[in-house]
Design a protein around this motif. Sequence first.
Motif, PDB file in Angstrom:
ATOM      1  N   ARG A   1       0.831  -1.208   0.000  1.00  0.00           N
ATOM      2  CA  ARG A   1       0.000   0.000   0.000  1.00  0.00           C
ATOM      3  C   ARG A   1       0.864   1.257   0.000  1.00  0.00           C
ATOM      4  O   ARG A   1       0.548   2.238  -0.653  1.00  0.00           O
ATOM      5  N   ARG A   2       1.970   1.225   0.725  1.00  0.00           N
ATOM      6  CA  ARG A   2       2.867   2.386   0.764  1.00  0.00           C
ATOM      7  C   ARG A   2       3.536   2.606  -0.592  1.00  0.00           C
ATOM      8  O   ARG A   2       3.707   3.738  -1.041  1.00  0.00           O
ATOM      9  N   ALA A   3       3.925   1.514  -1.250  1.00  0.00           N
ATOM     10  CA  ALA A   3       4.543   1.627  -2.569  1.00  0.00           C
ATOM     11  C   ALA A   3       3.578   2.278  -3.564  1.00  0.00           C
ATOM     12  O   ALA A   3       3.978   3.147  -4.346  1.00  0.00           O
ATOM     13  N   VAL A   4       2.315   1.890  -3.513  1.00  0.00           N
ATOM     14  CA  VAL A   4       1.318   2.493  -4.402  1.00  0.00           C
ATOM     15  C   VAL A   4       1.153   3.971  -4.064  1.00  0.00           C
ATOM     16  O   VAL A   4       1.102   4.828  -4.953  1.00  0.00           O
ATOM     17  N   SER A   5       1.096   4.280  -2.791  1.00  0.00           N
ATOM     18  CA  SER A   5       0.955   5.671  -2.359  1.00  0.00           C
ATOM     19  C   SER A   5       2.130   6.516  -2.849  1.00  0.00           C
ATOM     20  O   SER A   5       1.956   7.643  -3.323  1.00  0.00           O
ATOM     21  N   LYS A   6       3.347   5.983  -2.750  1.00  0.00           N
ATOM     22  CA  LYS A   6       4.539   6.698  -3.219  1.00  0.00           C
ATOM     23  C   LYS A   6       4.475   6.913  -4.732  1.00  0.00           C
ATOM     24  O   LYS A   6       4.834   7.988  -5.230  1.00  0.00           O
ATOM     25  N   ALA A   7       4.034   5.895  -5.472  1.00  0.00           N
ATOM     26  CA  ALA A   7       3.920   6.033  -6.924  1.00  0.00           C
ATOM     27  C   ALA A   7       2.880   7.099  -7.272  1.00  0.00           C
ATOM     28  O   ALA A   7       3.119   7.939  -8.150  1.00  0.00           O
TER      29      ALA A   7
ATOM     30  N   ARG B   1       0.005   7.498 -12.880  1.00  0.00           N
ATOM     31  CA  ARG B   1      -1.430   7.260 -13.030  1.00  0.00           C
ATOM     32  C   ARG B   1      -1.731   5.797 -13.310  1.00  0.00           C
ATOM     33  O   ARG B   1      -2.782   5.302 -12.948  1.00  0.00           O
ATOM     34  N   ARG B   2      -0.850   5.108 -14.003  1.00  0.00           N
ATOM     35  CA  ARG B   2      -1.057   3.690 -14.309  1.00  0.00           C
ATOM     36  C   ARG B   2       0.000   2.902 -13.545  1.00  0.00           C
ATOM     37  O   ARG B   2       1.171   2.914 -13.896  1.00  0.00           O
TER      38      ARG B   2
ATOM     39  N   LEU C   1      -7.829   1.981  -7.075  1.00  0.00           N
ATOM     40  CA  LEU C   1      -7.322   2.728  -8.219  1.00  0.00           C
ATOM     41  C   LEU C   1      -8.333   2.783  -9.370  1.00  0.00           C
ATOM     42  O   LEU C   1      -8.373   3.767 -10.097  1.00  0.00           O
ATOM     43  N   THR C   2      -9.100   1.718  -9.556  1.00  0.00           N
ATOM     44  CA  THR C   2     -10.063   1.719 -10.653  1.00  0.00           C
ATOM     45  C   THR C   2     -11.253   2.619 -10.358  1.00  0.00           C
ATOM     46  O   THR C   2     -11.965   3.021 -11.277  1.00  0.00           O
ATOM     47  N   LYS C   3     -11.471   2.984  -9.096  1.00  0.00           N
ATOM     48  CA  LYS C   3     -12.595   3.847  -8.723  1.00  0.00           C
ATOM     49  C   LYS C   3     -12.258   5.323  -8.803  1.00  0.00           C
ATOM     50  O   LYS C   3     -13.131   6.155  -8.673  1.00  0.00           O
ATOM     51  N   ARG C   4     -11.001   5.665  -8.974  1.00  0.00           N
ATOM     52  CA  ARG C   4     -10.649   7.094  -8.955  1.00  0.00           C
ATOM     53  C   ARG C   4     -10.874   7.750 -10.285  1.00  0.00           C
ATOM     54  O   ARG C   4     -11.072   7.244 -11.297  1.00  0.00           O
TER      55      ARG C   4
END
Length: 129
Positions: free
Chosen positions: A85-91, A97-98, A126-129
């Motif tokens: 989850r942290r890695a996704v947040s950092k990205a 965006r992808r 991510l698919t809901k944003r």
Amino acid sequence: ANGILERANDHNLMIEQHIMEEGKSPASLARMLRARGTDGIIFYISGPVFDWDFPWQDFACVTLGFDGEAHRLHAVTTDWFSAVRRAVSKAEGAGKRRIGFASFYRGNPSVDGRTQAAMLLERERLTKR
């Protein structure tokens, strides 16, 4: 390793490193540790260890990483769910965006399940944003 040494010094503990070399038996390691008055052991297990004939009951033991089911040692390990989850947040914070996911199953249901759960949760979010 420095963190371990600093924490040991804070509590007046001594740290020694012992590496299991080829041909050295678990029994000889246990004898040496007893002779030195060692009663607590931190194990770093870098590969699968199954039915290792070590007198676990004679020592206070903890492993860094997963020991699997063979010995049921106390374990200190990475929080894989939070790490994903942290890695996704950092990205996202870097403007990505992808964001793709790649997983390499380690054969450890605990690690694999936590990693996969975090990836599925993040993918849905991510698919809901």
